[in-house]
Design a protein around this motif. Structure first.
Motif, mmCIF file in Angstrom:
data_model
loop_
_atom_site.group_PDB
_atom_site.id
_atom_site.type_symbol
_atom_site.label_atom_id
_atom_site.label_comp_id
_atom_site.label_asym_id
_atom_site.label_seq_id
_atom_site.Cartn_x
_atom_site.Cartn_y
_atom_site.Cartn_z
ATOM 1 N N LEU A 60 82.594 -75.748 14.528
ATOM 2 C CA LEU A 60 81.491 -74.813 14.309
ATOM 3 C C LEU A 60 80.233 -75.583 13.923
ATOM 4 O O LEU A 60 80.290 -76.612 13.262
ATOM 5 C CB LEU A 60 81.831 -73.818 13.204
ATOM 6 C CG LEU A 60 83.032 -72.919 13.468
ATOM 7 C CD1 LEU A 60 83.121 -71.837 12.406
ATOM 8 C CD2 LEU A 60 82.958 -72.280 14.843
ATOM 9 N N ASN B 90 71.632 -68.153 28.495
ATOM 10 C CA ASN B 90 71.470 -66.771 28.051
ATOM 11 C C ASN B 90 72.636 -66.219 27.254
ATOM 12 O O ASN B 90 72.592 -65.076 26.821
ATOM 13 C CB ASN B 90 71.240 -65.861 29.260
ATOM 14 C CG ASN B 90 69.856 -66.034 29.820
ATOM 15 O OD1 ASN B 90 68.972 -66.532 29.132
ATOM 16 N ND2 ASN B 90 69.658 -65.655 31.055
ATOM 17 N N LEU C 248 76.846 -63.852 22.553
ATOM 18 C CA LEU C 248 77.910 -63.514 21.612
ATOM 19 C C LEU C 248 78.512 -64.746 20.935
ATOM 20 O O LEU C 248 78.616 -64.811 19.704
ATOM 21 C CB LEU C 248 78.996 -62.764 22.388
ATOM 22 C CG LEU C 248 79.933 -61.895 21.597
ATOM 23 C CD1 LEU C 248 79.163 -60.816 20.882
ATOM 24 C CD2 LEU C 248 80.959 -61.297 22.523
ATOM 25 N N LEU D 50 75.986 -66.572 18.714
ATOM 26 C CA LEU D 50 75.778 -65.878 17.444
ATOM 27 C C LEU D 50 76.874 -66.217 16.449
ATOM 28 O O LEU D 50 76.631 -66.376 15.259
ATOM 29 C CB LEU D 50 75.747 -64.359 17.679
ATOM 30 C CG LEU D 50 75.675 -63.493 16.431
ATOM 31 C CD1 LEU D 50 74.259 -63.463 15.897
ATOM 32 C CD2 LEU D 50 76.160 -62.086 16.699
ATOM 33 N N THR D 51 78.114 -66.337 16.958
ATOM 34 C CA THR D 51 79.262 -66.454 16.069
ATOM 35 C C THR D 51 79.603 -67.897 15.708
ATOM 36 O O THR D 51 80.025 -68.158 14.594
ATOM 37 C CB THR D 51 80.486 -65.797 16.738
ATOM 38 O OG1 THR D 51 80.078 -64.534 17.253
ATOM 39 C CG2 THR D 51 81.597 -65.586 15.757
ATOM 40 N N THR E 172 76.057 -70.998 13.238
ATOM 41 C CA THR E 172 75.395 -70.074 12.322
ATOM 42 C C THR E 172 74.294 -70.723 11.498
ATOM 43 O O THR E 172 73.572 -70.025 10.820
ATOM 44 C CB THR E 172 76.427 -69.459 11.365
ATOM 45 O OG1 THR E 172 77.182 -70.507 10.800
ATOM 46 C CG2 THR E 172 77.329 -68.501 12.093
ATOM 47 N N LEU F 57 70.709 -72.333 10.867
ATOM 48 C CA LEU F 57 69.440 -72.037 11.531
ATOM 49 C C LEU F 57 69.066 -73.114 12.541
ATOM 50 O O LEU F 57 68.551 -72.825 13.615
ATOM 51 C CB LEU F 57 68.340 -71.889 10.471
ATOM 52 C CG LEU F 57 66.999 -71.381 10.983
ATOM 53 C CD1 LEU F 57 67.124 -69.974 11.516
ATOM 54 C CD2 LEU F 57 65.951 -71.442 9.884
ATOM 55 N N ARG G 160 70.810 -72.766 16.061
ATOM 56 C CA ARG G 160 70.702 -71.538 16.840
ATOM 57 C C ARG G 160 70.140 -71.810 18.235
ATOM 58 O O ARG G 160 69.355 -72.737 18.420
ATOM 59 C CB ARG G 160 69.771 -70.553 16.117
ATOM 60 C CG ARG G 160 70.313 -70.016 14.815
ATOM 61 C CD ARG G 160 71.495 -69.135 15.042
ATOM 62 N NE ARG G 160 71.796 -68.344 13.850
ATOM 63 C CZ ARG G 160 72.905 -67.624 13.724
ATOM 64 N NH1 ARG G 160 73.801 -67.616 14.684
ATOM 65 N NH2 ARG G 160 73.126 -66.919 12.638
ATOM 66 N N PRO H 299 68.484 -67.189 22.812
ATOM 67 C CA PRO H 299 68.716 -65.731 22.784
ATOM 68 C C PRO H 299 68.977 -65.208 21.377
ATOM 69 O O PRO H 299 68.502 -64.133 21.019
ATOM 70 C CB PRO H 299 69.950 -65.541 23.658
ATOM 71 C CG PRO H 299 70.058 -66.756 24.471
ATOM 72 C CD PRO H 299 69.444 -67.866 23.695
ATOM 73 N N ILE I 190 65.651 -65.289 19.397
ATOM 74 C CA ILE I 190 64.696 -64.226 19.698
ATOM 75 C C ILE I 190 64.960 -63.000 18.817
ATOM 76 O O ILE I 190 64.028 -62.346 18.356
ATOM 77 C CB ILE I 190 64.752 -63.836 21.192
ATOM 78 C CG1 ILE I 190 64.289 -65.015 22.051
ATOM 79 C CG2 ILE I 190 63.867 -62.641 21.474
ATOM 80 C CD1 ILE I 190 64.471 -64.800 23.538
ATOM 81 N N THR I 191 66.236 -62.723 18.550
ATOM 82 C CA THR I 191 66.525 -61.525 17.753
ATOM 83 C C THR I 191 66.021 -61.674 16.322
ATOM 84 O O THR I 191 65.900 -60.690 15.615
ATOM 85 C CB THR I 191 68.033 -61.219 17.699
ATOM 86 O OG1 THR I 191 68.683 -62.298 17.016
ATOM 87 C CG2 THR I 191 68.624 -61.063 19.066
ATOM 88 N N PHE I 192 65.743 -62.920 15.895
ATOM 89 C CA PHE I 192 65.246 -63.107 14.529
ATOM 90 C C PHE I 192 63.853 -62.525 14.331
ATOM 91 O O PHE I 192 63.382 -62.422 13.207
ATOM 92 C CB PHE I 192 65.226 -64.602 14.173
ATOM 93 C CG PHE I 192 66.586 -65.160 13.908
ATOM 94 C CD1 PHE I 192 67.708 -64.358 13.983
ATOM 95 C CD2 PHE I 192 66.754 -66.487 13.584
ATOM 96 C CE1 PHE I 192 68.972 -64.863 13.757
ATOM 97 C CE2 PHE I 192 68.020 -67.011 13.347
ATOM 98 C CZ PHE I 192 69.119 -66.195 13.442
#
Lengths: 419, 288, 402
Positions: B147, B220, B223, B226-227, B230, B232, B235, B238, B241-243
């Motif tokens: 991870l 792109n 999922l 994201l997992t 983790t 910063l 990252r 995609p 962008i959600t941040f």
């Protein structure tokens, strides 16, 4: 030989360092002001040299965060020690065994209750499941009735106390203003979490609830029908736009901020945006009031907000609880309220001069928040919520009738809860 | 080919061209226009097409609020790594499946494609268990905790894209006339020689296409990124962008700017490489 | 582990060299590899090894886990149940309703759709593009799906085993048919246009790449914004073109709001909007693969045909289409596989709304996982897998038989 001794010494020193300092990882969402939380944790670390607390950043929305935590917790991982979770989740976390019970960290049951009395009753009730405490409140939220003070003044209205009043005021103002883009009443009809509140609020304020004291589902009832019919009615008389079924939380806020809405139901964040945003057309024109009700019944609103819980698989629960105590302390909550406009969970802060100086509207919020009610408290909240919000959305998009909707919800909820 | 086409054919072609360009580009152009607007302009009626007061502030904010340059770097490293490995593996496998008489090759191909028939969603938890470092039962050894490393994404992206890449390359190797290859072998070069001198150039369009598809798929993917990663600094675009989303708010203007910054280098890169590689390789190969 | 493997490989390699030196038996594996004298199976396995090992290591456990979970009743919110073995109970609940009836009147639109998919199929068969028995197999499949499966529904007193599954199954099938066909209708001309020499070619390629490069979730959100019925640009364009006034008389008043069609808050417009979005996003994938196919067609074939006097249309039918067949098959397989798993775009656009009318199988699985019902979600995934496998085997047969 010498080298070995030195090596052993170094390893020993390193080991003792590692042993002495417990690492605590705190999980927060990326929009929950990580900079501020980070600086608060650093203050905590300075005061507690034996603990190193740091944060890990999750996704933005409650749903994305939950999706990640689902994966981590299903794998029984101890990577995270503390998480910040939505107010609807503690019951789920308790049932799944993901959140550690907190009772044991208090000297006695009485000491715990005394500690909890310092917080608002709404979030405490969501965190206390059958006498076991699973989380502590960080900050809270609720749905408010936002209204255009200037327009109500112009037509000589007081904020409406009943839904009927709201409707007649909206009709009169819309006719008087002659602005084709003006909406009378805006709420969340999209199939999002907020649509639960869109249904539950009129249901509660008609004297109903999703289930009775004995636990039987009571959605298919006079009150349920009244709530859904009221929502449809707002579209039929034209105070609500016909595409309310695609309106999500922030669409409502944006439309009101553009000056196009008279009454709106929304969460606490909207107020700050109306007053502070550069492009706001309604600066200083917005008032806040408790939600209206049906004549003869009490006003009710949905509670929101976030809770701190400890990962049950964590290997540092003692240290984690210390961090938890710190994050829910009055000092930290004061900082969150004053610097980040988070609506405090501690009652005393609503009369705190520093908080009120930074966020004067919290005084008005208190009357609404003290009576806010939790959404269904059940381990199966995700299923319950999905069923209610999609059915309400189906009614608002006119794809099923009110009767069918109530029957769908009634049997669906019975299946979920009964299983 | 078009020299002798009648006027109507050319007319239809041109209308088709224009329609295609407009339909393909319009949403993207709309996104770019939005990225120069202020948030308040987006809910104004009647709607505006050209930004009222064009501003660069959204772009400034994209880089100020989050380490977006780092997100771009991460996405680039992960996607490039996954693409190189995946296309290499898929080319080898594709050649074997298309050219060699291996017993049960249809079964093998079906097996490979089968792995892409599950939604990534249900594979997420077991994959997480694999990458967090779990003990393999009975062997007494553990997989390493990957991870928050590039490998945590490169490895699953290679696996997720292998089926499509293998299928594309198998079908392209099948297209190449077998006589070309045998002719080269009769000439005295070994099978490997034939593979590199004859087959590779001819299958260049297939390789490039497979590469583009793997690269973009990896760029792109949301999922797993994201997992698995983790922290910063690890990252990808995609997720990054959600941040810019709020808890409730969806600030379109900034997000449009972030999406634009996220896809422009990608598209520029692909266009450049497509042109270079295809013209370079096919020009050298077909003549031979 | 890697260390041990490397050591073993080294040892094996050394041993191979040594034995070869001492005795002059048949040349060893490694020697034959160096001289390129392996037989097909050996070389094949060697070439396949990297891909197969990667898939084995990464995917074996997750995939087996899905099958394992689908037979168990694990529900994270009922931890006291543990993970009991329930056999095929989930599948029985998913697939089988009680008191089923079959009537043609119900869901007439499905039957029309079925015929609509049969016609081009027969046309292709008549032109010889499809083999006759392939066309027959497809005809039977379509008849079964559209005529029988979708015509079945529970009687007055009975109900579906899982009505929600059948709802998601229906909408998923509709999306497969509409969006796969749509993406080919757009993607093929796209590839043809991108392949001809034209000053605008780079623009065509750009128009082809941009949709493909945009993350799916943001594609969904962008289109939700375009289709938004008040502030969306689509309704504004329709109004400017005068289409809105035209529609006002034709469409049900229920479907029209102040600024135009209520795209995302009415069922039929929402299905159309979601399919348009999927087609926009995926036709570039089809286009890219077909373009690569076009580029590898030998130009001399066209020259020969032109000399023989074939016109553009004849050249397309006799050269382009047959030569494109492998590429078409690849695009078809993967478009269908991704269409079966459709999830991000309807989720981002409406979250499956209005109501649950756009809750695809993928979205249903997502919701089931969010609700912590692990066993059931796994069983749903196995059903989805079976559906994918059936379709893929049909496609693969088609590639290999000719």
């Amino acid at each position: 030989m010498n080298r070995r001794i030195i090596l052993a010494l170094i390893i020993g020193v390193l080991a003792s360092l590692v042993y002495a300092q417990t690492e605590v990882t705190v999980f927060i969402g990326s929009r929950q002001n990580p900079e501020l939380i980070g600086s608060l944790l650093e203050q905590f670390n300075a005061a507690n040299p034996d603990i190193v607390a740091s944060y890990e950043l999750g996704g933005t929305t409650s749903e994305v965060q939950q999706q990640y935590l689902n994966t981590v917790l299903t794998s029984k991982s101890d990577d995270i020690d503390i998480f910040l979770i939505d107010v609807v989740r503690p019951a789920t976390y308790a049932a799944a065994g993901w959140a550690a019970p907190l009772n044991e960290y208090f000297e006695s049951e009485a000491a715990m209750m005394e500690f909890l009395d310092q917080f608002l009753p709404g979030p405490v009730n969501a965190n206390l499941i059958d006498g076991t405490l699973y989380a502590l409140p960080s900050y809270t939220d609720a749905q408010f009735l936002y209204y255009r003070q200037d327009l109500l003044d112009k037509y000589g209205f007081e904020p409406p106390a009943t839904w009927d009043e709201l409707m007649s005021q909206a009709i009169i103002i819309m006719q008087g203003e002659n602005n084709p883009n003006l909406q009378g009443f805006n709420y969340q009809g999209a199939a999002i979490e907020g649509a639960n509140c869109t249904f539950l609020e009129p249901l509660w304020s008609a004297g109903g609830n999703w289930r009775d004291e004995a636990g039987a589902i009571t959605v298919d009832s006079f009150e349920g029908r009244r709530a859904l019919n009221w929502l449809l009615n707002t579209m039929d008389v034209g105070i609500t736009k016909p595409n309310i079924a695609e309106t999500a939380t922030d669409n409502s806020r944006q439309e009101m901020q553009a000056g196009d809405v008279i009454f709106m139901l929304n969460w606490g964040y909207a107020w700050g945006r109306f007053q502070n945003d550069e492009d706001s057309q309604v600066k200083g024109l917005i008032g806040v009031a408790p939600l209206p009700s049906f004549t003869g019944f009490e006003s009710a609103t949905c509670i929101g907000g976030w809770q701190w819980a400890i990962n049950n698989y964590s290997s540092n629960k003692e240290a984690a609880f210390k961090v938890l105590q710190y994050m829910t302390s009055e000092d930290v909550q004061r900082v969150l309220a004053a610097q980040d406009s988070r609506i405090p969970a501690r009652i005393s802060l609503y009369s705190d001069p520093e908080v009120l100086a930074a966020a004067p509207h919290f005084g008005q919020f208190f009357d609404v928040i003290i009576n806010a009610r939790p959404r269904p408290v059940t381990p199966f909240y995700d299923e319950v919520s999905e069923l209610i919000r999609t059915t309400v959305n189906a009614v608002l998009s006119r794809s099923i009738s009110v009767d069918d909707a109530l029957e769908t919800m009634q049997t669906g909820l019975e299946d979920i809860i009964g299983n | 080919m078009s020299r002798q086409s009648p006027f109507t054919a050319r007319l239809f072609t041109n209308i088709g061209l224009i329609l295609l360009i407009v339909a393909g580009l319009f949403p993207a152009i709309w996104l770019i226009l939005t990225s120069f607007k202020l948030d308040g302009e987006l809910v104004r009626l009647p709607i505006t097409y050209w930004p009222d007061a064009a501003t660069l502030s959204n772009y400034v904010q994209v880089f100020e609020r989050n380490p977006f340059a780092r997100f771009l770097l991460n996405s680039f490293v992960v996607s490039l790594g996954a693409t190189l490995i995946c296309v290499l593996f898929a080319a080898l496998a594709g050649y074997a499946l298309a050219r060699l008489r291996i017993p049960g090759r249809r079964l093998i191909l079906t097996g490979i494609v089968m792995t892409s028939m599950f939604p990534a969603l249900v594979l997420l938890v077991p994959l997480y268990r694999l990458f967090v470092g779990a003990e393999i039962p009975g062997l007494g050894i553990s997989t390493p905790n990957l991870l928050n490393t590039y490998w945590a994404l490169i490895i699953p992206y290679v696996a997720l894209s292998l089926p499509i890449a293998t299928l594309i390359l198998t079908s392209f190797f099948q297209l190449i006339p077998e006589d070309l290859e045998s002719a080269a072998m009769v000439d005295g070069s070994s099978r490997t020689g034939a593979l590199f001198r004859i087959v590779a150039p001819l299958s260049a369009p297939g390789m490039v296409t497979a590469g583009i598809i793997v690269f973009v798929n990896s760029w792109n993917e949301f999922l797993l990124a994201l997992t698995f990663n983790t922290s910063l600094m690890m990252r990808t675009v995609p997720v990054g962008i959600t941040f810019y989303q709020g808890e409730y708010a969806f600030p379109w203007a900034i997000i449009s700017a972030a999406v634009t910054v996220g896809i422009v280098p990608l598209v520029a890169l692909i266009l450049f490489f497509q042109q270079r590689i295809i013209s370079g390789l096919t020009a050298g190969g077909v003549k031979g | 582990m890697t260390f041990r493997a490397a050591y073993a490989a080294h040892f094996y390699f050394m041993a191979a060299i040594k034995t070869e030196k001492i005795t002059y038996r048949k040349p060893g594996f490694w020697q034959r590899l160096r001289t390129g004298n392996l037989n097909d199976t050996q070389l094949g396995l060697l070439l396949l090894a990297p891909a197969l090992i990667t898939l084995f290591v990464v995917m074996l456990y997750p995939v087996l886990n899905v099958f394992w979970q689908s037979l168990r009743g694990e529900h994270l919110l009922r931890p006291w149940l543990g993970s009991p073995f329930v056999g095929l109970e989930h599948f029985q609940k998913i697939l089988w309703g009680r008191n089923m009836v079959w009537d043609l009147q119900n869901l007439l639109s499905w039957r029309i759709l079925g015929i609509a998919t049969l016609l081009p199929l027969w046309w292709f068969a008549a032109r010889g593009v499809l083999k006759r028995w392939t066309a027959l197999a497809w005809t039977l499949t379509i008849l079964v799906v559209f005529g029988f499966l979708l015509g079945l529904h529970p009687g007055d007193s009975g109900r579906w085993g899982d009505a929600r599954f059948w709802n998601s199954f229906n909408i998923t099938l509709l999306i497969i048919v509409l969006s796969v066909a749509g993406s080919f209708l757009v993607g093929l001309p796209m590839a043809l246009l991108a392949n001809i020499t034209s000053p605008l070619r780079w623009l065509v390629r750009l128009a082809m790449l941009l949709p493909w490069a945009m993350p799916r979730v943001f594609t969904g959100l962008t289109f939700a914004w375009l289709f938004q019925s008040d502030y969306g640009v689509l309704n504004d364009l329709l109004a400017r073109a005068g289409v809105n006034n035209l529609l006002q008389g034709v469409l049900e008043p229920n479907l029209i709001g102040a600024q135009g069609i209520l795209w995302l808050s009415r069922v039929v417009p929402a299905i159309i909007a979601v399919n348009i979005t999927i087609i926009w996003k995926t036709s570039s994938f089809v286009g890219l693969i077909l373009l690569a196919g076009l580029q590898s067609i030998d130009k001399s074939l066209y020259e020969a045909a032109t000399v023989d006097g074939a016109n553009a249309w004849q050249r397309f039918w006799s050269i382009t289409l047959p030569m494109l067949r492998p590429a078409i098959a690849v695009a078809l397989i993967f478009r269908t596989l991704t269409a079966i798993q459709t999830f991000d775009i309807p989720y981002a656009m409406t979250r499956g709304a209005p109501g649950r009318s756009l809750e695809t199988l993928g979205l249903y699985i997502y919701n089931t996982i969010q609700a912590s019902n692990i066993g059931y979600a796994a069983a749903l995934s196995v059903v989805l897998f079976a559906l994918s496998l059936g379709i893929t085997i049909l496609y693969l047969r088609w590639i290999y038989t000719e």
